[in-house]
Design a protein around this motif. Structure first.
Motif, short mmCIF file in Angstrom:
data_model
loop_
_atom_site.label_atom_id
_atom_site.label_comp_id
_atom_site.label_asym_id
_atom_site.label_seq_id
_atom_site.Cartn_x
_atom_site.Cartn_y
_atom_site.Cartn_z
N LEU A 203 0.76 -1.11 0.13
CA LEU A 203 0.30 -0.03 -0.18
C LEU A 203 0.80 1.18 0.26
CD1 LEU A 203 -2.41 -1.22 2.76
CD2 LEU A 203 -3.07 -0.87 0.72
N GLY A 204 2.13 1.14 0.57
CA GLY A 204 2.79 2.37 0.66
C GLY A 204 3.48 3.01 -1.00
N THR A 205 3.33 2.57 -1.88
CA THR A 205 3.65 2.98 -3.09
C THR A 205 2.72 3.73 -4.03
OG1 THR A 205 3.05 0.67 -4.14
CG2 THR A 205 6.27 1.37 -2.95
N ILE A 206 1.09 2.80 -3.28
CA ILE A 206 0.31 3.83 -3.72
C ILE A 206 -0.23 5.36 -4.10
CG2 ILE A 206 -2.45 3.32 -4.43
CD1 ILE A 206 -2.48 0.56 -3.31
N GLU A 207 0.23 5.63 -5.09
CA GLU A 207 -0.44 7.08 -6.28
C GLU A 207 -1.84 7.08 -6.33
OE1 GLU A 207 1.37 9.85 -5.60
OE2 GLU A 207 2.98 8.52 -4.70
#
Length: 165
Positions: A91-95
C-alpha cells in the motif's frame, strides 16, 4: 454475480502535449465503478515485473484485507509475519490520482521512472488490476504471452514506419 471488478483488454496511449495519458474507455468505466463513482485511479509499481499498475479504490481495500488475512493465518500457524512491512510493500507505493471525463491523467513521475515510461504506454488488463507498460519493456519480457508481445512489437514497428519515435 460477484461485485469484484476485473480488468481485461489492452490499449495504447501516447502522452498528450501536457504529458497526460488516456485511460482506455472500458478500463475507465471499471475504475470509476471500483472507486464508488469517482474518477479516482490508484497507481503503483508492480514489484515483480517492472511495469506500473492501475486499479480503483476497491482493490486498495482488497490489498489491505488480504494482508490482514495473511497476518491471521500466520498467527494461527504460529509462524512469523510482519504485517506492517507487508502493508508498506503493498500500500505504501500507491499514488491516487484523478482523471477527467476523457480519461486523461498524469502518471506520477516516480512511477514513470521506475517503469521506464516516457511518452507511450500499453495498458494490459490482467484481472483485479491492469498493468501499464513501457511497450519496449513488455516486448522484451519473456514471461508475457507471445500474442501480447507480438501485438506490441507490431504496433512499435508501425509507429516507427509512420515516423514516430
Amino acid at each position: 454475480m460477484s461485485d469484484v471488478i476485473l480488468y481485461s483488454g489492452n490499449a495504447f496511449s501516447v502522452a498528450d502535449g501536457k504529458g497526460r495519458f488516456v485511460l482506455p474507455l472500458e478500463m475507465r468505466r471499471q475504475v470509476k465503478l471500483a472507486s464508488g463513482g469517482e474518477n479516482r485511479l490508484c497507481l503503483s509499481v508492480h514489484m515483480g515485473n517492472g511495469c506500473a499498475t492501475g486499479f480503483g479504490l476497491s482493490h486498495k481495500l482488497f490489498l489491505f484485507e488480504e494482508v490482514n488475512e495473511l497476518e491471521r493465518e500466520a498467527r494461527a500457524a504460529n509462524r512469523p509475519f510482519n504485517g506492517d512491512l507487508e502493508r508498506e510493500n503493498r500500500l505504501g507505493t500507491i499514488e491516487d490520482v484523478n482523471f477527467d471525463e476523457g480519461g486523461r491523467f498524469f502518471l506520477h513521475p516516480d512511477i514513470k521512472e521506475e517503469a521506464g515510461i516516457t511518452d507511450v504506454v500499453f495498458f494490459y488488463g490482467v484481472g483485479r488490476y491492469f498493468q501499464i507498460w513501457k511497450p519496449e519493456a513488455l516486448v522484451e519480457s519473456p514471461d508475457r504471452p507471445a500474442l501480447i508481445r507480438n501485438k506490441v512489437r507490431r504496433w512499435l514497428e508501425q509507429r516507427v514506419a509512420e515516423g514516430g519515435k
